[in-house]
Design an enzyme around this catalytic site. Structure first.
Site: not given
Ligand code: SAH
Length: 386
Positions: A368, A132, A135, A128, A103, A121
């Site tokens: 994000c 987290c 996410c 992944c 995506e 992006c």
């Molecule tokens: N794995 C990488 C890139 C993917 S996430 C990383 O962790 O940086 C890209 C960004 O989106 C990261 O800063 C992450 O913390 C943020 N992110 C993830 N889930 C989110 C959410 N539900 N709302 C807002 N930002 C989020």
């Protein structure tokens, strides 16, 4: 081999043999920068200028014919199976050869001079493994890493193939293709877990005979894998890559909060992470971005802000505050506007340079942390036993 029943003399005569690497794999200009591509093609009797011209024509003018003429397949590595549009934000899914989907999101960014430019992006993995809790992608688990060509292909689709929004088409110009100014590795996946594919993709994307993006227009975002930050640090020492942007998803002011939302922190605590960040040999002007997803009741107190700013003191960086975008079945709501403003105000009062990340694409689950296909997730879980 001679075709036993050539349909026309022309195809029998002109169809060149498929170019392959020494190991018998098909040569793919998406996986090779122009220098390596031209070298590899010389083994197939293609002169340096002809190889280079073919590479350029494909990347610059979207013209596949010169590559096809020298036996290089330009068949797309994927098919757009979904596009979702919210305003000028376009999320698209590419179905890959094995049926999984990557995506990507094209996001309009307002320019200081007025008007806007587009940021793409990209994903580096399908799913992944980092887990987290906030996410959406993490909920899929890791299905697989993407190959270099599948990362570059996301750019090629966005640049040339992806339909433009109805308003843009109505305003004139081509029906497909978006001018891409910046690329962020902030889609699905953890880039540092797939650097063997991500770094070659950066080489291709920055290639002057290819997409030709400046390294300073590309940023890699990571949960903060210390080893990956070190490897990236070595990579950017090479000429031409010094300006590459690094974004770190810090998301917490201390181990107690970070442990709760980011499992990686138990293996690599926040002090070790900041040690690696401080050692990162970026050019003084290059972007270092500290990402902070603001989650109600988790990390949004003013004391959290003060503690975080204490850690950032002396580090030339921007703090990107990202209001939490609720994932599916989220235990938390999005933060109140007043909380976001109070947190940002406090960071500024602490002398920290702050940016607020917009929430574009929330309605299409393209903001994000919202990428991830629940059907693939279910299928993947069955298939891989994750
Ligand atoms: N794995 C990488 C890139 C993917 S996430 C990383 O962790 O940086 C890209 C960004 O989106 C990261 O800063 C992450 O913390 C943020 N992110 C993830 N889930 C989110 C959410 N539900 N709302 C807002 N930002 C989020």
């Amino acid at each position: 081999m001679i075709d036993p029943a050539p349909r026309t003399i022309a195809t029998a005569v002109h169809l060149p043999q498929q170019a392959t690497s020494a190991r018998g794999r098909r040569l793919d200009p998406r996986a090779l920068d122009s220098g390596s591509f031209v070298e590899a093609m010389r083994d197939h009797g293609t002169s340096r200028p002809a190889g280079l011209a073919a590479y350029r024509a494909w990347y610059r003018d979207h013209d596949p014919r010169p590559l096809e003429a020298i036996g290089v397949s330009t068949e797309p590595r994927g098919e757009i199976v979904r596009t979702e549009i919210e305003g000028l934000t376009v999320k698209f899914a590419l179905r890959l050869d094995d049926g999984l989907e990557s995506e990507s999101v094209v996001i309009p960014m307002r320019k200081r001079s007025g008007g806007f430019s587009r940021t793409l992006c990209v994903s580096s993995q399908v799913g992944c493994a980092m887990g987290c809790r906030f996410c959406e992608t993490a909920q899929m688990g890791l299905l697989r890493s993407l190959a270099t060509e599948e990362i570059v292909e996301q750019w090629r689709f966005a640049r040339f193939i992806l339909p433009r929004t109805p308003e843009e088409i109505a305003a004139g110009g081509p029906a497909t293709g978006h001018e891409i100014r910046n690329i962020v590795f902030m889609g699905m996946g953890e880039p540092m877990e797939n650097l063997d594919a991500v770094l070659p993709a950066v080489r291709v994307l920055c290639d002057r005979n290819g997409p030709g993006l400046a390294a300073s227009r590309i940023a890699i975002s990571t949960v903060g894998r210390v080893e990956g930050i070190r490897r990236l640090g070595a990579f950017i020492q090479e000429p031409g890559y010094r300006g590459l942007g690094l974004a770190i998803s810090v998301n917490a002011p201390n181990d107690a909060v970070r442990d709760e939302i980011m499992p990686i922190n138990r293996a690599e605590p926040i002090d070790a992470l900041f040690e690696a960040i401080r050692a990162f040999p970026k050019r003084p002007s290059a972007a270092l971005c500290i990402e902070y997803v603001l989650i109600p009741g988790v990390n949004d107190r003013l004391e959290h802000c003060d503690e975080l700013c204490g850690r950032l003191r002396g580090l030339k960086c921007s703090l990107n505050v990202i209001p939490y975008n609720p994932r599916r079945d989220s235990p938390w709501p999005a933060p109140e506007e007043s909380t976001v403003e109070a947190f940002i105000g406090r960071a500024i009062a602490n002398g920290q340079f702050v940016k607020r990340r917009g929430t574009k694409g929330r309605d299409v689950m393209g903001a994000c942390g919202q990428l991830g296909n629940p059907e693939i997730r279910r299928a993947g879980r069955r298939g891989t036993g994750v």
